[in-house]
Design a protein around this motif. Sequence first.
Motif, PDB file in Angstrom:
ATOM      1  N   GLU A  57      34.166  40.482  60.946  1.00 35.57           N
ATOM      2  CA  GLU A  57      34.845  40.547  60.012  1.00 35.57           C
ATOM      3  C   GLU A  57      35.219  41.913  59.234  1.00 35.57           C
ATOM      4  O   GLU A  57      35.754  42.249  58.842  1.00 35.57           O
ATOM      5  N   GLU A 105      38.303  44.977  59.084  1.00 38.26           N
ATOM      6  CA  GLU A 105      38.611  45.431  57.814  1.00 38.26           C
ATOM      7  C   GLU A 105      39.068  47.189  58.390  1.00 38.26           C
ATOM      8  O   GLU A 105      39.539  47.714  57.668  1.00 38.26           O
ATOM      9  N   LEU A 155      51.898  36.158  57.744  1.00 31.50           N
ATOM     10  CA  LEU A 155      51.601  37.303  56.889  1.00 31.50           C
ATOM     11  C   LEU A 155      52.837  38.289  56.848  1.00 31.50           C
ATOM     12  O   LEU A 155      53.319  38.654  55.446  1.00 31.50           O
ATOM     13  N   PRO A 176      53.302  42.900  54.100  1.00 30.50           N
ATOM     14  CA  PRO A 176      53.626  43.085  52.534  1.00 30.50           C
ATOM     15  C   PRO A 176      52.253  42.480  51.838  1.00 30.50           C
ATOM     16  O   PRO A 176      51.326  42.136  52.546  1.00 30.50           O
ATOM     17  N   VAL A 177      52.017  42.865  50.655  1.00 31.79           N
ATOM     18  CA  VAL A 177      50.880  42.722  49.786  1.00 31.79           C
ATOM     19  C   VAL A 177      50.800  41.164  49.547  1.00 31.79           C
ATOM     20  O   VAL A 177      51.965  40.604  49.293  1.00 31.79           O
ATOM     21  N   GLY A 178      49.695  40.537  50.081  1.00 35.73           N
ATOM     22  CA  GLY A 178      49.515  38.964  49.824  1.00 35.73           C
ATOM     23  C   GLY A 178      48.295  38.643  50.603  1.00 35.73           C
ATOM     24  O   GLY A 178      47.598  39.195  51.178  1.00 35.73           O
ATOM     25  N   GLU A 179      48.268  37.248  50.708  1.00 34.73           N
ATOM     26  CA  GLU A 179      47.291  36.486  51.190  1.00 34.73           C
ATOM     27  C   GLU A 179      47.809  35.431  52.142  1.00 34.73           C
ATOM     28  O   GLU A 179      48.455  34.526  51.629  1.00 34.73           O
ATOM     29  N   VAL A 180      47.092  35.097  53.084  1.00 37.95           N
ATOM     30  CA  VAL A 180      47.579  34.233  54.230  1.00 37.95           C
ATOM     31  C   VAL A 180      46.611  33.508  54.696  1.00 37.95           C
ATOM     32  O   VAL A 180      45.420  34.192  55.073  1.00 37.95           O
ATOM     33  N   TYR A 181      46.280  32.081  54.784  1.00 39.50           N
ATOM     34  CA  TYR A 181      45.639  31.304  55.610  1.00 39.50           C
ATOM     35  C   TYR A 181      46.294  30.624  56.587  1.00 39.50           C
ATOM     36  O   TYR A 181      47.306  29.925  56.192  1.00 39.50           O
ATOM     37  N   HIS A 182      45.952  30.820  57.889  1.00 39.54           N
ATOM     38  CA  HIS A 182      46.670  29.983  58.876  1.00 39.54           C
ATOM     39  C   HIS A 182      45.781  29.184  59.909  1.00 39.54           C
ATOM     40  O   HIS A 182      44.829  30.017  60.395  1.00 39.54           O
ATOM     41  N   TYR A 197      41.968  34.088  57.678  1.00 42.75           N
ATOM     42  CA  TYR A 197      42.399  34.385  56.086  1.00 42.75           C
ATOM     43  C   TYR A 197      42.458  35.826  56.039  1.00 42.75           C
ATOM     44  O   TYR A 197      41.520  36.765  56.221  1.00 42.75           O
ATOM     45  N   VAL A 217      43.652  38.873  53.634  1.00 44.77           N
ATOM     46  CA  VAL A 217      44.238  39.717  52.192  1.00 44.77           C
ATOM     47  C   VAL A 217      44.703  41.036  52.761  1.00 44.77           C
ATOM     48  O   VAL A 217      44.136  42.051  53.067  1.00 44.77           O
ATOM     49  N   TRP A 226      42.675  44.122  54.315  1.00 45.12           N
ATOM     50  CA  TRP A 226      41.626  44.419  53.060  1.00 45.12           C
ATOM     51  C   TRP A 226      40.518  43.367  53.405  1.00 45.12           C
ATOM     52  O   TRP A 226      39.433  43.968  53.361  1.00 45.12           O
ATOM     53  N   LYS A 227      40.874  42.218  53.851  1.00 43.44           N
ATOM     54  CA  LYS A 227      39.908  41.417  54.247  1.00 43.44           C
ATOM     55  C   LYS A 227      40.341  40.238  55.026  1.00 43.44           C
ATOM     56  O   LYS A 227      41.610  39.998  55.186  1.00 43.44           O
ATOM     57  N   LYS A 248      39.083  36.818  57.001  1.00 46.58           N
ATOM     58  CA  LYS A 248      37.851  35.957  57.309  1.00 46.58           C
ATOM     59  C   LYS A 248      38.164  34.900  58.359  1.00 46.58           C
ATOM     60  O   LYS A 248      39.435  34.576  58.659  1.00 46.58           O
TER      61      LYS A 248
END
Lengths: 417, 160
Positions: free
Chosen positions: A75, A79, A112, A346-352, A364, A366, A374-375, A377
């Motif tokens: 992880e 990054e 994302l 784009p800026v955002g957060e996604v979990y798939h 996941y 970010v 940025w992150k 997981k």
Amino acid sequence: MEYLEKDEVHPKIIEALLKAEGGVQLDDALENEMILNMGPQHPATHGVLRLVLRLDGETITACVPELGYLHRGYEKMAENMSYYEFIPHTDRLDYLAPLCNNVGWVLAVEKLAGIEAPPRAQYIRMMISELSRIASHLVAVGSMAMDVGALTVLLWTLREREKILDIWDILCGARFTNSYTRIGGVANDLQPEAKAKVEWFINQFDENLDECEKLLNTNKIFIDRLDGVGVISGEDALDLGMTGPSLRGSGIDYDIRRYQPYMFYNEMDFKIPTYTEGDCLARYFVRIDEMRESAKIVRQILSKMPNGDIRVNQPKKVLPYKHEVYSKMEELIHDFMIVNFGINPPVGEVYHAVENPKGELGFYFVSKGEGHPWKCKIRSPSFNNLQSVPKLVKGYMVSDVVAIVGSIDPVMGEADK
Amino acid sequence: MKEIILNQLSANLPDVNVVVSEFSDELTIQVHKKDIVDVCKLLKNDEKLKFIICEDVTAIDWARKQNRFTVVYHIFSLKNKFRLVVKADVDESECKIDTVSSVWRAANWHEREVYDMYGIKFNQHPDLRRMYMPEEFDYHPLRKDFPVIGIEGSLPLPKK
């Protein structure tokens, strides 16, 4: 012989083990409890899993799994590298089904970045996911049988798996760590030779699986060692975060291919095998049935596979074909930008999440709009399934631990990340 | 589904302030960290919601002065086939949040991992040990101020 010093066995591990009831007396060996360290170097723990067991005679009264012997900090590494660069690292998570991880990673990145791969690429991805599932379950069944004493089956299942690895050899040029998918498509088209080999494999697979199954289903020792061992109810399994075949052996039909369909799984006709017993034998049967269903899906994919492009035409996000990079200016520039600076979703957060052979694999992200996440997981199925081991082994014998660990089929590469 | 969740939350927990956001069909609700256990209990036990699977607990280090960390919970409802993201901010000066391992036992190891990687403590956690790193390790590797190359001498090597 060198004795361990007091500081080297960490007191917190012992403390956690003894928390259930205190007071171990070490006067008389026969009247007292014992602490047994199983792993991390133990052939039956499938990698570097360490189980610290508390025993009363040969019965397990408590168990504390210790993880982290294969922790590589993926992880943290994710990054600091672009989304493309991490694809080879996903091979090393669940190393028995690397293509499933590749597919999971690119699907999450595509979600994302708002890309959708062309249908042919999606069908190829589905095909490799299902074949990987078969390959992974073959190892799981074979090694579980070997752990409880039926050695021949492993040789037979590995023979079948070898045929799948030969398909990978033609398809992506590597047998093991494939790194075959790309964001927005796959690396290269499905060759006619590979397709012919898949057809040949699927046509002979059911018969060979029957043969393997005959060795086990009429084997009294195998059945006796698994029947009624490691029982867990559906509610407990859900609450402890189990997914995949281990959960479906307890009667819950949670499968992401059905509950949140991705790619074209909603167009496929397949069953979700479930058993209600919740013991090791049920988990074994789920895997065998799933292999048959996967073979069924592969047959449908082969008959439905459309023609067309294998990578979507989005030059800023998707790598161009190599022959174009060498001959065209624009493609060369895009290739340079993507490789050096990444795809900047784009800026955002996604979990798939995708349904892997072991269970639910989720990524996941970010994103801050940069080339690297940025992150990141990694929600790995083996990690969650291992959490149920203390519950599963309680009250059983030491020899049952081997069967139970084999039946939930952990891969430490993804449990430790 | 979004309306049902928000209605149930406002009907049962009127004092809780919920901030809603959406990205790429994913619904996120942000709550204050003191309410996290109440909200999670409701989400799990409410007859209409039934978020019985805790898929993931993780944290984000934003590397900023205020509310440096955000703890993120991914939960799934089998009944509604719906995934929800719950978030709560945690400040570095008070790096603690209540545990949800009493709601979902699956959160136990995830919270241990978050503690190991970010140093966020979980109040009333039954077994808060490090998940991956050795107990003697002094740092939290996924924090943004931890260098990728590692810190020399932070991990004791075995004796020769």
